[in-house]
Design a protein around this motif. Structure first.
Motif, PDB file in Angstrom:
ATOM      1  N   SER A 148      44.925  39.707   5.585  1.00 34.73           N
ATOM      2  CA  SER A 148      44.651  40.936   6.333  1.00 34.73           C
ATOM      3  C   SER A 148      45.354  42.092   5.648  1.00 34.73           C
ATOM      4  N   GLU A 150      45.726  45.040   6.821  1.00 40.10           N
ATOM      5  CA  GLU A 150      46.556  45.743   7.789  1.00 40.10           C
ATOM      6  C   GLU A 150      47.890  45.021   8.015  1.00 40.10           C
ATOM      7  N   ASP A 187      38.307  54.826   6.432  1.00 40.77           N
ATOM      8  CA  ASP A 187      38.359  54.134   7.731  1.00 40.77           C
ATOM      9  C   ASP A 187      39.732  53.501   7.943  1.00 40.77           C
ATOM     10  N   ASP A 188      40.277  52.892   6.880  1.00 42.91           N
ATOM     11  CA  ASP A 188      41.601  52.277   6.987  1.00 42.91           C
ATOM     12  C   ASP A 188      42.682  53.325   7.245  1.00 42.91           C
ATOM     13  N   GLN A 190      42.401  55.996   8.955  1.00 44.87           N
ATOM     14  CA  GLN A 190      42.334  56.334  10.381  1.00 44.87           C
ATOM     15  C   GLN A 190      42.835  55.175  11.247  1.00 44.87           C
ATOM     16  N   ASP A 191      42.438  53.949  10.905  1.00 41.30           N
ATOM     17  CA  ASP A 191      42.743  52.802  11.759  1.00 41.30           C
ATOM     18  C   ASP A 191      44.226  52.422  11.712  1.00 41.30           C
ATOM     19  N   TRP A 192      44.825  52.387  10.497  1.00 40.87           N
ATOM     20  CA  TRP A 192      46.221  51.965  10.404  1.00 40.87           C
ATOM     21  C   TRP A 192      47.003  52.614   9.254  1.00 40.87           C
ATOM     22  N   SER A 238      41.699  62.787   5.951  1.00 34.89           N
ATOM     23  CA  SER A 238      43.104  62.433   6.217  1.00 34.89           C
ATOM     24  C   SER A 238      43.939  63.591   6.757  1.00 34.89           C
TER      25      SER A 238
END
Length: 342
Positions: A148, A150, A187-188, A190-192, A238
């Protein structure tokens, strides 16, 4: 910091030819053992001297003691196998042979703290130290353990925070996290991505910065830039997130790029380390050209929050060119300072 428009560099400076092969990333050292330790310190001393001489206000190590801005940190961590290598696509742009995560990552001892103490002993000016950001670290590895991106990012953020706290204790004034991956994996981010960056910077009294650029002036990067069209709007993804973050300074590329200047408005309230020197060209900017870039930026950032800088690191450039660009940055900034109210 009392200096108006304090100048700085985003990252690396070229190493002396006696220490490593010039104009090359991941250049192997020409010395070894005690001679290498001494040679790195000599190179760092020279880098500081040149920054002083050419008018740079926030001094860095110019990455003289490390081969690469990401992998040198990773080399010192447990859970990473540098013999077991895989070829991966770096930032969806070029292939590179990278080490493998084979177990839980750990930081068994400080990585850059001794080097930072040495830098602190060489100057009375504010100093800045760069660390790789969690997302950019992940993008420079092959993971056989976590499964993963993340999960691995949170582990790296914890380790980076340990290092950052010790760098602060060693006298570092600004701790910068390099996150060029923020311009690719939106996307990453924003997500983490921003959350793990904040974890890396948690609890610091030193100022924190994030550096997001379009990369060194190497062919893989210039080829990628040629596909991005007349306007480069990656920062649009960002910047609103960073504007709401705990990070103090946002470092961005500007000179000779296709980044619309008005995107800086999206980080209004943050300090802006503005790239006014192109690292993908050997042409040395004129002081007037630097001043013009900075002048335009003042529409979107207050003068007391503007830090004139370079677009990215200058390791691949000829040394004479890089030093000339430092002088142009300082001289151009001085032109603009003279226009502003005291």
């Amino acid at each position: 910091m009392s200096t108006l428009l304090p100048t700085s560099t985003a990252g690396s400076l070229p190493k002396p030819a006696w220490l490593a092969e010039p104009e090359k990333l991941w250049s192997p050292w020409k010395l070894e053992g005690d001679e290498l330790v001494e040679g790195k310190q000599d190179a760092l001393r020279v880098a500081v001297q040149e920054q002083h001489r050419r008018g740079i206000d926030i001094v860095s190590d110019g990455e003289q003691t490390r081969q690469h801005f990401v992998t040198t940190f990773i080399e010192h961590l447990g859970g990473v196998d540098f013999e077991d290598r895989e070829t991966v696509r770096i930032r969806d742009r070029y292939d590179a042979s990278v080490p493998t995560i084979v177990g839980a990552v750990s930081r068994e001892k400080p990585v850059f703290v001794d080097d930072a103490k040495f830098l602190r002993s060489q100057t009375d000016r504010p100093i800045k130290w760069a660390l790789p950001g969690p997302m950019t670290m992940i993008d420079t590895l092959y993971d056989r353990y976590y499964g993963s991106r993340e999960k691995l990012a949170w582990e790296f953020a914890r380790i980076l925070n340990e290092e950052a706290k010790e760098l602060e204790a060693a006298g570092v004034d600004i701790i910068q996290f390099d996150e060029p991956a923020f311009n690719v994996f939106h996307d990453d981010v924003q997500d983490w991505g921003v959350a793990t960056l904040e974890r890396a910077a948690e609890g610091l009294s030193a100022e924190t910065a994030v550096h997001i650029c379009y990369g060194y002036g190497i062919k893989a990067n210039t080829d990628w830039k040629a596909t991005l069209g007349p306007e480069w709007r990656q920062y649009e993804k960002s910047f609103p997130l960073l504007q709401q973050s705990t990070i103090d300074i946002v470092s961005l590329e500007c000179q000779h790029s296709h980044v619309p200047m008005d995107l800086i408005e999206l980080i209004r309230g943050k300090k802006v380390m503005l790239g006014a020197i192109d690292v993908a060209s050997e042409t040395i900017e004129s002081p007037e050209e630097v001043a013009d870039t900075l002048r335009k930026a003042l529409q979107f950032v207050d003068a007391d929050k503007l830090i004139p800088s370079t677009n990215c690191g200058m390791a691949p450039l000829p040394r004479k060119v890089a030093l000339g660009k430092l002088s142009a940055l300082a001289e151009g900034t001085a032109l603009l300072r003279a226009e502003l109210p005291a």
